[in-house]
Design an enzyme around this catalytic site. Sequence first.
Site, PDB file in Angstrom:
ATOM      1  N   LYS A 116       0.826  -1.217   0.000  1.00 40.26           N
ATOM      2  CA  LYS A 116       0.000   0.000   0.000  1.00 40.26           C
ATOM      3  C   LYS A 116       0.855   1.261   0.000  1.00 40.26           C
ATOM      4  O   LYS A 116       0.454   2.282  -0.557  1.00 40.26           O
ATOM      5  CB  LYS A 116      -0.947   0.003   1.213  1.00 40.26           C
ATOM      6  CG  LYS A 116      -1.961  -1.131   1.180  1.00 40.26           C
ATOM      7  CD  LYS A 116      -3.370  -0.673   0.911  1.00 40.26           C
ATOM      8  CE  LYS A 116      -4.165  -1.837   0.388  1.00 40.26           C
ATOM      9  NZ  LYS A 116      -5.586  -1.752   0.510  1.00 40.26           N
ATOM     10  N   LYS A 198      -3.195  -9.969  -7.022  1.00 38.89           N
ATOM     11  CA  LYS A 198      -4.456 -10.230  -6.332  1.00 38.89           C
ATOM     12  C   LYS A 198      -5.578  -9.362  -6.911  1.00 38.89           C
ATOM     13  O   LYS A 198      -5.359  -8.190  -7.211  1.00 38.89           O
ATOM     14  CB  LYS A 198      -4.260  -9.897  -4.840  1.00 38.89           C
ATOM     15  CG  LYS A 198      -5.439 -10.240  -3.957  1.00 38.89           C
ATOM     16  CD  LYS A 198      -5.223  -9.767  -2.513  1.00 38.89           C
ATOM     17  CE  LYS A 198      -5.683  -8.329  -2.313  1.00 38.89           C
ATOM     18  NZ  LYS A 198      -6.359  -8.060  -1.037  1.00 38.89           N
ATOM     19  N   LYS A 201     -10.402  -4.635  -4.740  1.00 38.87           N
ATOM     20  CA  LYS A 201     -11.509  -3.726  -5.021  1.00 38.87           C
ATOM     21  C   LYS A 201     -11.063  -2.288  -5.207  1.00 38.87           C
ATOM     22  O   LYS A 201     -11.824  -1.471  -5.714  1.00 38.87           O
ATOM     23  CB  LYS A 201     -12.593  -3.849  -3.937  1.00 38.87           C
ATOM     24  CG  LYS A 201     -12.186  -3.415  -2.541  1.00 38.87           C
ATOM     25  CD  LYS A 201     -13.403  -3.413  -1.639  1.00 38.87           C
ATOM     26  CE  LYS A 201     -13.294  -4.361  -0.467  1.00 38.87           C
ATOM     27  NZ  LYS A 201     -12.263  -4.008   0.526  1.00 38.87           N
TER      28      LYS A 201
END
Length: 333
Positions: A116, A198, A201
């Site tokens: 992130k 992965k 969303k």
Amino acid sequence: MEQNEKRKVVFSGIQPSGNITLGNYIGALRNFSSFPDADCLYCVVDLHTLTVRQNPAELRKRTTSLAALYVACGLDPEENIIYCQSHVPAHAELAWILNCFTYMGELNRMTQFKDKSAKHADNINAGLFTYPVLMASDILLYQTDIVPVGVDQKQHVEICRDIAQRFNGIYGDVFTIPEPYIRKASAKIMSLTEPTRKMSKSDPEDTFIALLDKPEDIRRKIKRAVTDSDGEIRYDPENKPGVSNLLTILAALKNQTPEEAAAVLSGLGYGALKEAVTDAVITEFTPIQQRYNEILADKEGLNAMLRRNAEKADYLARKTLRKVYKKVGLFQL
Ligand code: ATP
Ligand code: LTN
């Protein structure tokens, strides 16, 4: 069951950080109904989403939408505690205490933090770093035994166990040590356009299927999913990530192994594989979408359910928090 045997506690959460994906559904959400004999809490972890900048109006909307999806996926809100994290202040309160029992070094090793930080290089905030501590608080507040998650969250459940063991080592048995529950075969669904990453969303729309996508969108996205040029339907994640991902999805929805799903289609082309995946996804999602629309049509009912369940969660969470405050020596009136 023995009269005095404690019922198991199950806790999990999903962030209202975007449209709930097929990955969230297969890796987490659909497994939430696997514990009929346990006390289950399913949380919409809205505080966690603030680690990445959110549009306030959209966040509010996605929060109630996710709560409605929990119910639409078959979780009865009378039997399961479905609620929003920010409605139970004890989550943030325990997180502060546990921050003081977590080392920078161990947080530095978290792969989600590294991913992130790379993705949001302009906003590497302290919340992103201490995200696993808030997650540990979510879990430990309810004396949780089992945490159903996708495999990407395994490391976070492990740090939660380490924090709990460290705390118990100093103050006695305050927290139950939780176990992750990960369905190996379907624990990681990959992006449709980049099948070595992965499905997430918060990535662009065409990389994932959303639980609320219309049938024509599902069809279009699967048609465009990346495969390979060798033409053989075979489960081999290393050499054939795209095809293997489609087989994983198909197998998960049909309760088969990916090898079994491949055997059924052997000799056919990728068009047939994509057709089969499309049908399976649409068949699975259509009834969920119908229930979802019914639930959302009764906003008052949904809000009342969330209020009732937040009160139940609050009661349980306070019990643990009081114990923690007492153990660490905070003066209580
Ligand atoms: P974000 O993109 O905002 O980080 P996310 O899509 O990764 O979100 P989370 O809210 O972080 O989803 O995860 C909710 C649950 O879904 C977790 O248990 C997580 O392990 C699971 N999950 C998320 N993505 C996948 C995936 N691609 N395959 C299997 N499980 C997944
Ligand atoms: N970090 C999780 C979401 C999450 C969670 C939890 C999952 C927050 N708190 C507690 C299980 C238990 C994620 O999927 N990113």
